[in-house]
Design a protein around this motif. Sequence first.
Motif, PDB file in Angstrom:
ATOM      1  N   ILE A  58     120.577 -27.600  28.288  1.00 34.73           N
ATOM      2  CA  ILE A  58     120.784 -27.066  26.987  1.00 34.73           C
ATOM      3  C   ILE A  58     121.871 -27.640  26.021  1.00 34.73           C
ATOM      4  O   ILE A  58     121.992 -27.985  25.052  1.00 34.73           O
ATOM      5  CB  ILE A  58     120.475 -25.701  26.713  1.00 34.73           C
ATOM      6  N   PRO A  59     123.284 -27.334  26.768  1.00 33.74           N
ATOM      7  CA  PRO A  59     124.542 -27.595  25.799  1.00 33.74           C
ATOM      8  C   PRO A  59     124.449 -28.985  25.739  1.00 33.74           C
ATOM      9  O   PRO A  59     125.302 -29.386  24.682  1.00 33.74           O
ATOM     10  CB  PRO A  59     125.616 -27.238  26.989  1.00 33.74           C
ATOM     11  N   SER A  60     123.990 -30.008  26.422  1.00 33.78           N
ATOM     12  CA  SER A  60     124.061 -31.527  25.884  1.00 33.78           C
ATOM     13  C   SER A  60     123.001 -32.101  25.260  1.00 33.78           C
ATOM     14  O   SER A  60     122.859 -33.180  24.984  1.00 33.78           O
ATOM     15  CB  SER A  60     124.177 -32.110  27.178  1.00 33.78           C
ATOM     16  N   VAL A  61     121.872 -31.191  24.795  1.00 31.28           N
ATOM     17  CA  VAL A  61     120.837 -31.616  23.966  1.00 31.28           C
ATOM     18  C   VAL A  61     120.415 -30.815  22.833  1.00 31.28           C
ATOM     19  O   VAL A  61     120.276 -29.689  22.913  1.00 31.28           O
ATOM     20  CB  VAL A  61     119.478 -31.645  25.186  1.00 31.28           C
ATOM     21  N   THR A  62     120.666 -31.444  21.842  1.00 28.96           N
ATOM     22  CA  THR A  62     120.327 -30.698  20.412  1.00 28.96           C
ATOM     23  C   THR A  62     118.718 -30.282  20.470  1.00 28.96           C
ATOM     24  O   THR A  62     117.967 -30.781  20.934  1.00 28.96           O
ATOM     25  CB  THR A  62     120.629 -31.685  19.398  1.00 28.96           C
ATOM     26  N   ASP A  63     118.666 -29.289  19.283  1.00 35.26           N
ATOM     27  CA  ASP A  63     117.187 -28.552  19.215  1.00 35.26           C
ATOM     28  C   ASP A  63     116.131 -29.879  18.882  1.00 35.26           C
ATOM     29  O   ASP A  63     115.053 -29.854  19.236  1.00 35.26           O
ATOM     30  CB  ASP A  63     117.416 -27.715  18.239  1.00 35.26           C
ATOM     31  N   CYS A  79     122.240 -21.503  20.926  1.00 38.43           N
ATOM     32  CA  CYS A  79     120.954 -21.136  20.698  1.00 38.43           C
ATOM     33  C   CYS A  79     120.863 -19.445  20.360  1.00 38.43           C
ATOM     34  O   CYS A  79     120.139 -18.893  21.264  1.00 38.43           O
ATOM     35  CB  CYS A  79     119.996 -21.556  21.742  1.00 38.43           C
ATOM     36  N   PRO A  80     121.512 -19.299  19.362  1.00 40.82           N
ATOM     37  CA  PRO A  80     121.496 -17.646  19.147  1.00 40.82           C
ATOM     38  C   PRO A  80     120.141 -17.145  19.013  1.00 40.82           C
ATOM     39  O   PRO A  80     119.669 -15.717  18.985  1.00 40.82           O
ATOM     40  CB  PRO A  80     122.215 -17.424  17.732  1.00 40.82           C
ATOM     41  N   TRP A  81     119.181 -17.792  18.506  1.00 40.94           N
ATOM     42  CA  TRP A  81     117.770 -17.668  18.485  1.00 40.94           C
ATOM     43  C   TRP A  81     116.917 -17.213  19.597  1.00 40.94           C
ATOM     44  O   TRP A  81     115.609 -16.843  19.609  1.00 40.94           O
ATOM     45  CB  TRP A  81     116.908 -18.485  17.459  1.00 40.94           C
ATOM     46  N   TYR A 125     118.328 -17.824  28.342  1.00 45.64           N
ATOM     47  CA  TYR A 125     118.463 -19.475  28.699  1.00 45.64           C
ATOM     48  C   TYR A 125     117.312 -20.209  28.743  1.00 45.64           C
ATOM     49  O   TYR A 125     117.218 -21.187  27.973  1.00 45.64           O
ATOM     50  CB  TYR A 125     119.404 -19.630  29.942  1.00 45.64           C
ATOM     51  N   GLY A 126     116.380 -19.522  29.619  1.00 46.48           N
ATOM     52  CA  GLY A 126     115.060 -19.952  29.643  1.00 46.48           C
ATOM     53  C   GLY A 126     114.268 -19.893  28.630  1.00 46.48           C
ATOM     54  O   GLY A 126     113.643 -20.917  28.313  1.00 46.48           O
ATOM     55  N   ASP A 127     114.276 -19.104  27.638  1.00 50.51           N
ATOM     56  CA  ASP A 127     113.565 -18.999  26.462  1.00 50.51           C
ATOM     57  C   ASP A 127     114.158 -20.260  25.497  1.00 50.51           C
ATOM     58  O   ASP A 127     113.096 -20.718  24.489  1.00 50.51           O
ATOM     59  CB  ASP A 127     113.946 -17.473  25.706  1.00 50.51           C
ATOM     60  N   ALA A 128     115.200 -20.539  25.498  1.00 49.10           N
ATOM     61  CA  ALA A 128     115.621 -21.658  24.842  1.00 49.10           C
ATOM     62  C   ALA A 128     114.894 -23.018  25.158  1.00 49.10           C
ATOM     63  O   ALA A 128     114.401 -23.808  24.129  1.00 49.10           O
ATOM     64  CB  ALA A 128     117.190 -22.106  24.965  1.00 49.10           C
ATOM     65  N   TYR A 129     114.739 -23.131  26.305  1.00 47.25           N
ATOM     66  CA  TYR A 129     113.686 -24.323  26.757  1.00 47.25           C
ATOM     67  C   TYR A 129     112.149 -23.789  26.376  1.00 47.25           C
ATOM     68  O   TYR A 129     111.411 -24.802  25.693  1.00 47.25           O
ATOM     69  CB  TYR A 129     113.756 -24.641  28.320  1.00 47.25           C
ATOM     70  N   ASP A 130     111.976 -22.807  26.522  1.00 49.43           N
ATOM     71  CA  ASP A 130     110.323 -22.279  26.357  1.00 49.43           C
ATOM     72  C   ASP A 130     110.026 -22.376  24.976  1.00 49.43           C
ATOM     73  O   ASP A 130     108.960 -22.697  24.783  1.00 49.43           O
ATOM     74  CB  ASP A 130     110.285 -20.793  26.734  1.00 49.43           C
ATOM     75  N   LYS A 131     110.837 -22.133  23.882  1.00 50.04           N
ATOM     76  CA  LYS A 131     110.515 -22.111  22.735  1.00 50.04           C
ATOM     77  C   LYS A 131     110.486 -23.709  22.193  1.00 50.04           C
ATOM     78  O   LYS A 131     109.997 -23.768  21.024  1.00 50.04           O
ATOM     79  CB  LYS A 131     111.671 -21.328  21.767  1.00 50.04           C
TER      80      LYS A 131
END
Length: 430
Positions: free
Chosen positions: A200-205, A240-242, A246-252
Amino acid sequence: MERQNFVLKGNLCYSLDEKNLSVVEQGYLVCEDGVSAGVYETLPEEYRQYPVVDYGDKLIVPGLVDLHVHAPQYAFRGLGMDMELLDWLNTHTFPEEAKYRDLEYAASAYGIFAEQMKHSATTRACIFATVHREATELLMDLMEETGLKTMVGKVNMDRNTPDYLVEDDAPQSAGDTIRWLDESAGRYERTKPILTPRFIPSVTDDLMGGLNVIRKRYHLPVQSHLSENQGEIAWVKELCPWSSCYGDAYDKQGMFGRDGDGYECKTIMAHCVYSGEEERKLLKERGVYVAHCPQSNTNLASGIAPARRYLEEGIHIGLGSDVAGGFTESIFRAMADAVQVSKLYWRLVDESAKPLTMEEAFYMGTKGGGSFFGKVGSFEKGYELDAVILDDAKLRHPQPLEIKERLERFIYLSDERHIVGKYVAGSKIF
């Protein structure tokens, strides 16, 4: 490589499940068209016309599965082991990976990696390459030549990476990924692509969303990193404050296994050292695989993953060498390390978490991780026949040992010099 019908004879050891190891002394393993037709104490009449390869008193075990290894890092394994993850990435990993823009260097370095993997006990692996499309295709060419069955990923990263390595932006990274997929389509029998956002830290939304579109279009699996290091986790919370974890940042972003609508996104997340209750629930619900990398987690001072908890909660779990966070590609070593660090977890972190047994670690390195590839990692009927032949005659002992004891000693004491044969999906590698 031509598949044939044949029989392997020797001392057979394979997992039925995480608790039960099947041992058949001087048994017969029947291969039909690359698939196990079963293990027998006496060879049935219908298979007696097949040629028998008699390995005498040697051990025959399923091929080992490495769910997480970085091919470009093989060149500097054993270096920087006094650092933590983020410093180690900036000091060693990123400068090394930048070299793979040079195809001559990539051919030399990847050639060493591929040759070593061929002669190891590993028969299946999920492999990170670099951001470089041409070098990734070169790695796929080399892995195809080994005869192993692997998944190889072109890495994506468009932020928080040194200028000499970072991709320009999300459209460029996604476009290069599509070109890689199109150019490699139909070229390989044994080597498959896997989407590889580094973490996640190296990949933008925007890029993660674009990769999800690519995943659906090409029906691809995914590999990445999750909850490896406490500093990394805090960083993800800022980025990813939303997200709730951590896993939820991928999941969303649709990059974390299956969802309630039934989409399949077969996913491996390496490490999961600090996955809390919410994240573990998400791992299980989405069918995500944990690649447990005990050696790397020790070397980079990340911590101890609660492997016992993952097993007991029914989360998919296998083993990863994580070269070069891990200093060897040996999954036998990963099995031994998994048992050792589980003892530290039990003693220092949670006294209710019993240490792993040898049977559990062996399961994780064979059938547990193998299931990511399908019916792989066991000799049970219907499983693809991956096997390695182990000669422990030079591991001298003053008294006779049971087959199970010999396997346990091999896990702790062996190296590639004692691996004398290897089969992948019924094809002989050496």
